[in-house]
Design a protein around this motif. Structure first.
Motif, short mmCIF file in Angstrom:
data_model
loop_
_atom_site.label_atom_id
_atom_site.label_comp_id
_atom_site.label_asym_id
_atom_site.label_seq_id
_atom_site.Cartn_x
_atom_site.Cartn_y
_atom_site.Cartn_z
N UNK A 42 -32.50 -7.39 -36.54
CA UNK A 42 -32.47 -8.80 -36.19
C UNK A 42 -32.76 -8.97 -34.70
N UNK A 43 -33.50 -10.00 -34.36
CA UNK A 43 -33.81 -10.26 -32.96
C UNK A 43 -33.80 -11.76 -32.72
N UNK A 44 -33.10 -12.20 -31.69
CA UNK A 44 -32.99 -13.64 -31.45
C UNK A 44 -34.18 -14.21 -30.69
N UNK A 103 -46.39 -0.57 -36.76
CA UNK A 103 -46.61 0.83 -37.14
C UNK A 103 -45.45 1.36 -37.98
N UNK A 104 -44.23 0.97 -37.63
CA UNK A 104 -43.05 1.41 -38.37
C UNK A 104 -42.73 0.49 -39.55
N UNK A 105 -43.44 -0.63 -39.66
CA UNK A 105 -43.15 -1.64 -40.68
C UNK A 105 -41.68 -2.04 -40.63
N UNK A 106 -41.18 -2.34 -39.43
CA UNK A 106 -39.76 -2.62 -39.25
C UNK A 106 -39.31 -3.94 -39.87
N UNK A 107 -40.24 -4.86 -40.06
CA UNK A 107 -39.91 -6.15 -40.67
C UNK A 107 -38.78 -6.86 -39.90
N UNK A 108 -38.89 -6.86 -38.58
CA UNK A 108 -37.87 -7.49 -37.74
C UNK A 108 -37.77 -8.97 -38.08
N UNK A 109 -36.54 -9.44 -38.25
CA UNK A 109 -36.32 -10.86 -38.54
C UNK A 109 -36.08 -11.59 -37.22
N UNK A 110 -36.92 -12.54 -36.94
CA UNK A 110 -36.78 -13.33 -35.71
C UNK A 110 -37.36 -14.71 -35.94
N UNK A 111 -36.88 -15.68 -35.20
CA UNK A 111 -35.76 -15.61 -34.26
C UNK A 111 -34.42 -15.84 -34.98
N UNK A 112 -33.57 -14.85 -34.93
CA UNK A 112 -32.25 -14.91 -35.58
C UNK A 112 -31.20 -14.42 -34.58
N UNK A 145 -10.94 0.48 -41.29
CA UNK A 145 -10.26 1.39 -42.23
C UNK A 145 -11.14 1.75 -43.41
N UNK A 146 -12.45 1.67 -43.21
CA UNK A 146 -13.34 1.98 -44.30
C UNK A 146 -13.97 0.74 -44.90
N UNK A 147 -13.68 -0.42 -44.33
CA UNK A 147 -14.31 -1.65 -44.78
C UNK A 147 -15.68 -1.81 -44.18
N UNK A 148 -16.10 -3.02 -44.05
CA UNK A 148 -17.42 -3.31 -43.48
C UNK A 148 -17.27 -4.30 -42.34
N UNK A 149 -18.36 -4.51 -41.68
CA UNK A 149 -18.44 -5.56 -40.67
C UNK A 149 -19.31 -6.67 -41.23
N UNK A 150 -18.94 -7.90 -40.94
CA UNK A 150 -19.70 -9.06 -41.42
C UNK A 150 -20.29 -9.79 -40.22
N UNK A 151 -21.59 -10.05 -40.28
CA UNK A 151 -22.30 -10.72 -39.19
C UNK A 151 -22.64 -12.14 -39.62
N UNK A 152 -22.31 -13.09 -38.79
CA UNK A 152 -22.74 -14.46 -39.02
C UNK A 152 -24.01 -14.70 -38.22
N UNK A 153 -25.08 -15.10 -38.89
CA UNK A 153 -26.37 -15.28 -38.23
C UNK A 153 -26.84 -16.72 -38.35
N UNK A 154 -27.63 -17.12 -37.36
CA UNK A 154 -28.25 -18.44 -37.38
C UNK A 154 -29.67 -18.34 -36.85
N UNK A 168 -29.55 -24.37 -37.76
CA UNK A 168 -29.67 -23.91 -39.13
C UNK A 168 -28.35 -23.52 -39.74
N UNK A 169 -28.36 -23.30 -41.03
CA UNK A 169 -27.15 -22.92 -41.75
C UNK A 169 -26.78 -21.48 -41.44
N UNK A 170 -25.50 -21.21 -41.24
CA UNK A 170 -25.08 -19.83 -40.99
C UNK A 170 -25.24 -18.97 -42.24
N UNK A 171 -25.66 -17.73 -42.04
CA UNK A 171 -25.78 -16.77 -43.13
C UNK A 171 -24.94 -15.54 -42.79
N UNK A 172 -24.51 -14.83 -43.81
CA UNK A 172 -23.67 -13.65 -43.60
C UNK A 172 -24.38 -12.40 -44.09
N UNK A 173 -24.32 -11.36 -43.27
CA UNK A 173 -24.80 -10.04 -43.66
C UNK A 173 -23.66 -9.05 -43.44
N UNK A 174 -23.29 -8.33 -44.47
CA UNK A 174 -22.28 -7.28 -44.29
C UNK A 174 -22.99 -5.95 -44.08
#
Length: 408
Positions: A42-44, A103-112, A145-154, A168-174
């Motif tokens: 992700x890149x803002x 070249x890497x086909x990174x498929x960077x999502x921007x602007x996020x 403790x073995x869970x995940x992290x949740x990111x709120x993106x816009x 924009x509407x917030x989205x969540x990625x764990x």
């Protein structure tokens, strides 16, 4: 409240597509992670190039610290040492990074923009006290403790000097592993001085500088002892009516035109000590000095680069020095550096009483699922590429441990 984890999941998320983020991503892709599936970047910013895309028109490669090649960039036949130095640096870096991502086909999502990071399956509270970098000063929570992290993106709303806000509407990625490579460009540091609120001229920081032509015929005060301040002074010469250069401490000039090995090693060690202690990070330049390039040498010889102790206050039309001299100013440029952009990490409550986040070998001490690329001793100009491989290995080891524990 309990973090709502409904939404997308990716084993690894890299936040930031500057030098540090791309370096880590390269090693992860080479290890077999699939961009867009196992790895989300992700890149803002609105375009490729990291912070370089926002730098001023007149800046050329070689005018500032060296831009290091990204790992594997030679596969594209590209080297910054061979780049066109007649073009603006921001255009060159943007073009090279775009070719690299493709070249890497990174498929960077921007602007996020990632606006918040929280632990999942645990009680998360809003940060009640934040520092200048936005990270919580209330102390660290229990480690993951073995869970995940949740990111709120816009979706980012871009402005002239970069992305100042979101929409924009917030989205969540764990994610199981978060690599935060957000750099410093989004958090310029402007010190507090008496009279800043009454000064009637223009005030701007490094991110707001576009061209010397904007200051034609004006008296300009430049504050700061780094390469940006020096670049501004050299560009303003012959365009502005006058310039005065003020620094908080005397500028230390390096005897060589490049960054000496001994000074670089010492600067990295100082950054590492601060990061491990969770302290505010020191300035790289304060530990290495300013390399004297031929361009800077000529500026010194002409007397353009003559620093003096910082003034004690501003008034309506200028600044007042410690000996009582009034210096008229139409504009004050605060080239006073940056702080690590950690605002999205505030809900994790990682900031220590010493003012920083405790980080060892690029990994947050109090949150083992968080890696900070380009932070402290991994600062982009001196260590981001070398650290990319190490960070990638740690991320892969974490994913392997999750798989063994049945948490994939």
């Amino acid at each position: 409240m309990v973090m709502d984890t409904a939404g997308e999941h990716a084993p690894v998320v890299v936040v930031g597509a500057g030098q540090a983020g791309l370096s880590v991503a390269w090693h992860l892709v080479r290890a077999g992670l699939r961009p867009g599936v196992d790895l989300v970047v992700l890149d803002r910013a609105p375009d490729t190039g990291g912070a370089w895309q926002f730098r001023w028109e007149a800046l050329r490669l070689g005018d500032a610290h060296r831009v290091h090649d990204l790992p594997g960039m030679s596969e594209l036949g590209l080297r910054f040492d061979d780049a066109d130095r007649t073009r603006p640096a921001r255009e060159v870096v943007t073009d090279y990074y775009r070719a690299y991502e493709e070249h890497l086909d990174l498929q960077v999502r921007r602007p996020v923009a990632v606006t918040a990071v929280q632990r999942t399956g645990a009680t998360a509270t809003d940060a009640t006290a934040t520092g200048a970098d936005g990270t919580s000063a209330t102390g660290a929570s229990d480690a993951s403790d073995g869970g995940r992290l949740a990111l709120t993106t816009r979706v980012v709303v871009a402005g002239e000097s970069g992305p100042p806000g979101t929409d924009g509407d917030p989205r969540t990625i764990t994610t199981q592993a978060l690599v935060s490579a957000t750099g410093t460009w989004g958090t310029p540091f402007v010190p507090t001085y008496p009279g800043r609120e009454v000064f009637r001229g223009r005030q701007l920081d490094t991110t707001g500088y576009r061209s010397a032509a904007e200051f034609a015929g004006q008296d300009v005060v430049v504050v700061g002892g780094g390469t940006s301040a020096i670049g501004f002074l050299l560009e303003l010469e012959g365009v502005a009516r006058s310039t005065r250069w003020f620094t908080r401490r005397p500028v230390v000039w390096s005897r060589t035109s490049g960054l000496g090995v001994e000074a670089a090693v010492a600067a990295v060690a100082e950054q590492d000590r601060a990061a491990r202690a969770g302290a505010a990070l020191p300035s790289i330049v304060s530990g290495t000095g300013i390399p004297v390039s031929p361009r800077i040498r000529r500026g010194l010889d002409r007397g353009v680069l003559r620093d003096e102790p910082v003034f004690v206050r501003l008034d309506e039309d200028g600044v007042v020095t410690a000996d009582g001299e009034h210096v008229h100013a139409d504009a004050v440029i605060w080239a006073t550096g940056f702080r690590a952009d950690l605002r999205h990490l505030a809900p994790l409550h990682l900031r220590t009483a010493a003012g920083g986040i405790a980080v060892e070998d690029g990994r947050a001490v109090d949150e083992p699922r968080l890696f900070l690329a380009g932070y402290g001793p991994q600062a982009s100009t001196i260590g981001a590429n070398r650290a990319g491989r190490r960070t990638a290995r740690q991320v892969l080891a974490l994913l392997a441990a999750d798989t063994s524990a049945g948490r994939s």
